[in-house]
Enzyme design. Structure first.
Site, short mmCIF file in Angstrom:
data_model
loop_
_atom_site.label_atom_id
_atom_site.label_comp_id
_atom_site.label_asym_id
_atom_site.label_seq_id
_atom_site.Cartn_x
_atom_site.Cartn_y
_atom_site.Cartn_z
N THR A 176 0.83 -1.21 0.00
CA THR A 176 0.00 0.00 0.00
C THR A 176 0.86 1.25 0.00
O THR A 176 1.97 1.24 0.51
CB THR A 176 -0.86 -0.06 1.28
OG1 THR A 176 -1.78 -1.13 1.12
CG2 THR A 176 -1.60 1.22 1.56
N ARG A 204 -14.00 -7.64 -0.72
CA ARG A 204 -13.32 -7.41 0.56
C ARG A 204 -12.80 -5.96 0.61
O ARG A 204 -12.18 -5.48 -0.33
CB ARG A 204 -12.17 -8.39 0.72
CG ARG A 204 -11.34 -8.18 2.00
CD ARG A 204 -10.10 -7.35 1.75
NE ARG A 204 -9.24 -7.28 2.92
CZ ARG A 204 -8.19 -6.46 3.01
NH1 ARG A 204 -7.86 -5.69 2.01
NH2 ARG A 204 -7.45 -6.43 4.09
N GLY A 206 -10.43 -3.38 2.90
CA GLY A 206 -9.45 -3.35 3.98
C GLY A 206 -9.52 -2.05 4.76
O GLY A 206 -10.54 -1.34 4.77
N ASP A 207 -8.44 -1.74 5.42
CA ASP A 207 -8.38 -0.53 6.26
C ASP A 207 -8.09 0.74 5.45
O ASP A 207 -8.44 1.84 5.87
CB ASP A 207 -7.29 -0.70 7.32
CG ASP A 207 -5.92 -0.95 6.69
OD1 ASP A 207 -5.84 -1.69 5.69
OD2 ASP A 207 -4.92 -0.39 7.19
N GLY A 228 -0.52 -2.25 6.42
CA GLY A 228 -0.37 -3.46 7.21
C GLY A 228 -1.55 -4.38 7.02
O GLY A 228 -2.31 -4.24 6.06
N GLY A 230 -4.85 -5.32 7.07
CA GLY A 230 -6.04 -4.47 7.15
C GLY A 230 -7.06 -4.90 8.18
O GLY A 230 -7.61 -4.07 8.91
N1 ASP Z 1 -3.67 -2.46 4.53
C1 ASP Z 1 -3.86 -3.03 3.24
C2 ASP Z 1 -5.08 -3.90 3.24
O1 ASP Z 1 -5.25 -4.68 4.14
C3 ASP Z 1 -2.71 -3.83 2.78
C4 ASP Z 1 -1.41 -3.09 2.80
O2 ASP Z 1 -1.19 -2.22 3.63
O3 ASP Z 1 -0.57 -3.42 1.95
O4 ASP Z 1 -5.84 -3.83 2.30
#
Ligand code: ASP
Length: 308
Positions: A176, A204, A206-207, A228, A230
């Site tokens: 990310t 899905r 994520g965060d 991180g 998510g």
């Molecule tokens: N945080 C992101 C997610 O879970 C993944 C990442 O940070 O690479 O979608």
């Protein structure tokens, strides 16, 4: 006039011994170029919002990172991208999720913030909105990256959901991208953009597109962009937690970031990290993984790094 910028391109089990020197050099170059472009914008009096948008657009356009071009593939072999942005001055925020054809999801997140009465728009509605404001939609092949495709092929018939593109062995990486900035007017802004997790279920989220989780900015405390795992970051409400520790508990940015990333997240096996700037323009970059693609610049200091 003090200005400050920090950017990231993901965290994870990124080890020097597993990376070819040319690949290391390519990441360092992409990070440095992005850093300089967005820092120059701040130096010329540009706003923190413009700086974080520009930095994230450049990282989205670079196939090395898991955002925009080069985003990872979901279980159906499609791209579904998420992005969010927040303005520390006004408290305004915008986010998009599950977009498939937007070249720069972060710019669409900004448009949601500035041109709609809403904060968060997903899927088809987000793409229709992009079209309605004249934002170009890309052919899906634009996002295709051979490297990502081969990684996905290794996982496609499994139930493994991998945190970004590094699927070999137990190596995990989160690619990310994000940026935080402090401009000459003392305003803070934060932005985060991602393709999410490799082989994730369709739909899905994520965060990364969630305000208060991966992205938060408030001129009274700090600007944060996370990367991180998510699912765990969502449950820990990471970015807003840091703001709260500063605002209500009087912690410094460093104390708050260390407490959240190196204690709270570690306790729940929440791998990842974040970049942060406080209201005085001080930077913190904290991660609990072996590596994190990162760079920062102030008048006094410049750093580009990958490994611990
Ligand atoms: N945080 C992101 C997610 O879970 C993944 C990442 O940070 O690479 O979608």
């Amino acid at each position: 006039m003090k200005v400050t910028l920090a950017i990231h391109g993901g965290a994870g089990n990124i080890l020097k011994k597993n990376m070819a020197p040319e690949r290391i050099a390519a990441y360092e170059k992409a990070l440095a170029e992005t850093l300089h472009a967005a820092y120059d914008l701040l130096k010329r009096g540009g706003s923190a919002l413009d700086a974080v948008e520009q930095a994230v657009c450049l990282l989205e356009d670079c196939p090395l990172f898991n955002a925009g071009r080069g985003a990872v593939l979901n279980a159906l072999g499609e791209h579904e991208m998420d992005a969010s942005m927040m303005d520390g001055k006004s408290g305004a925020a915008g986010a998009v999720t599950m977009v498939q054809q937007i070249k720069n999801p972060i710019s669409l997140a900004r448009a949601v913030m500035e041109k709609t009465p809403h904060v968060f728009i997903g899927g088809q509605g987000a793409e229709d909105f992009a079209r309605s404001i004249g934002m170009p939609l890309m052919d899906k092949t634009y996002f295709h990256d051979e490297y990502r495709y081969r990684q996905w092929e290794k996982l496609r018939h499994t139930t493994t959901v991998s945190l970004d593109h590094n699927v070999s062995g137990n190596e995990k990486k989160f690619g990310t991208v994000g940026a935080v900035a402090f401009d000459a007017q003392g305003n803070l802004a934060a932005a985060t953009s991602t393709g999410g997790m490799m082989n994730k279920m369709k739909g899905r989220i994520g965060d990364s597109p969630l305000i208060g989780v991966a992205t938060y900015a408030n001129n009274e405390s700090c600007a944060i962009s996370c990367t991180g795992h998510g699912e765990i970051f969502i449950k820990q409400v990471v970015a807003y937690d840091i703001h709260c520790l500063m605002q209500y508990k009087g912690m410094s940015l460093r104390e708050a970031c260390n407490f959240v990333v190196n204690q709270k997240l570690v306790q729940v096996k929440g791998e990842g990290g974040l970049i942060a700037i406080d209201k005085n323009g001080e930077v913190e970059i904290v991660f609990n993984t072996p590596g994190m693609f990162r760079a920062m610049k102030t008048a006094a200091k410049e750093a580009v790094a990958i490994f611990r």
